[in-house]
Motif scaffolding. Structure first.
Motif, PDB file in Angstrom:
ATOM      1  N   TYR A   1      33.220  46.809  32.299  1.00  0.00           N
ATOM      2  CA  TYR A   1      34.135  47.170  33.361  1.00  0.00           C
ATOM      3  C   TYR A   1      35.496  47.808  33.369  1.00  0.00           C
ATOM      4  O   TYR A   1      35.833  47.876  32.240  1.00  0.00           O
TER       5      TYR A   1
ATOM      6  N   ALA B   1      33.985  54.295  36.261  1.00  0.00           N
ATOM      7  CA  ALA B   1      32.845  53.405  36.716  1.00  0.00           C
ATOM      8  C   ALA B   1      31.724  53.991  36.895  1.00  0.00           C
ATOM      9  O   ALA B   1      30.692  53.599  36.474  1.00  0.00           O
TER      10      ALA B   1
ATOM     11  N   ASN C   1      31.227  47.956  36.683  1.00  0.00           N
ATOM     12  CA  ASN C   1      31.900  47.569  37.530  1.00  0.00           C
ATOM     13  C   ASN C   1      33.410  47.981  37.533  1.00  0.00           C
ATOM     14  O   ASN C   1      34.053  48.361  36.554  1.00  0.00           O
TER      15      ASN C   1
ATOM     16  N   TRP D   1      36.653  42.013  42.607  1.00  0.00           N
ATOM     17  CA  TRP D   1      35.797  42.969  42.177  1.00  0.00           C
ATOM     18  C   TRP D   1      35.825  44.066  43.234  1.00  0.00           C
ATOM     19  O   TRP D   1      35.587  43.449  44.438  1.00  0.00           O
TER      20      TRP D   1
ATOM     21  N   ASP E   1      33.503  47.216  45.471  1.00  0.00           N
ATOM     22  CA  ASP E   1      32.323  47.504  45.734  1.00  0.00           C
ATOM     23  C   ASP E   1      32.300  49.300  45.431  1.00  0.00           C
ATOM     24  O   ASP E   1      32.847  49.904  46.197  1.00  0.00           O
ATOM     25  N   VAL E   2      32.007  49.458  44.525  1.00  0.00           N
ATOM     26  CA  VAL E   2      32.196  50.920  43.856  1.00  0.00           C
ATOM     27  C   VAL E   2      31.337  51.890  44.755  1.00  0.00           C
ATOM     28  O   VAL E   2      32.005  52.935  44.947  1.00  0.00           O
TER      29      VAL E   2
ATOM     30  N   LYS F   1      33.916  42.592  46.678  1.00  0.00           N
ATOM     31  CA  LYS F   1      32.860  41.863  46.661  1.00  0.00           C
ATOM     32  C   LYS F   1      33.281  40.278  46.730  1.00  0.00           C
ATOM     33  O   LYS F   1      34.151  39.983  46.203  1.00  0.00           O
TER      34      LYS F   1
END
Length: 176
Positions: free
Chosen positions: A85, A142, A148, A160, A162-163, A175
């Protein structure tokens, strides 16, 4: 670089490039006319023209932290640990400024972009003074590495991202 290399080199402001080139030209002129001590001044030119960044070669699975001067990149290639990540981490950069007998401390907010791999190996990929730019750089890594993204800009409240949503809309959604 080929299309298998992610290349992020921080841009040098135009005024620094112009000043650095003027100093370099002056230094070369002075050197040619016999003033060999002028070469000491060239270090100021290098300081103005240098920048840093990170390159990741996806084909050979290697990376390097680079120092760049006028597009020439320097740095040793190392094996890329299996990336898991990328984070955007907020921190402070403290600079002490001295003028004659007075001094002051200047604190600026900076955002570090780090890639974490197996065994928590950290690669410092970049630094930005702008939060939006930091997230865009993190998105570049990413998206290219298919990993992530973690927002670590708030201490002890890491989330986290949301890419895919950030990539398509430019807005951050977390997320669960």
């Amino acid at each position: 670089m080929d299309d298998q290399t992610i290349n992020y080199i921080k841009k040098v402001p135009v005024w620094k490039t112009v000043a650095g080139l003027i100093i370099a030209c002056f230094t070369i002129f002075e050197f040619v006319t016999g003033n060999y001590y002028a070469l000491v001044i060239i270090s100021f030119s290098v300081l103005l023209l240098q920048t840093e960044g990170c390159q990741i070669n996806l084909k050979t699975k290697t990376y390097r932290n680079t120092y760049s001067i006028l597009g020439l990149n320097f740095g040793a290639w190392e094996p890329l640990p299996n990336p898991e990540y990328v984070t955007v981490f907020a921190t402070d950069q403290i600079t002490e400024v001295w003028v004659s007998t007075a001094s002051t401390t200047v604190t600026e907010d900076v955002y570090e972009i780090n890639i974490f791999g197996e065994n928590n190996k950290k690669i410092k990929a970049s630094v930005s003074y702008d939060k939006k730019e930091a997230f865009n750089i993190a998105l570049l890594f990413a998206d290219s590495l298919k990993i992530n993204m973690l927002d670590a800009t708030v201490s002890h409240d890491f989330k986290w991202i949301d890419v895919n949503h950030y990539k398509t809309t430019g807005t951050i959604i977390y997320k669960d």
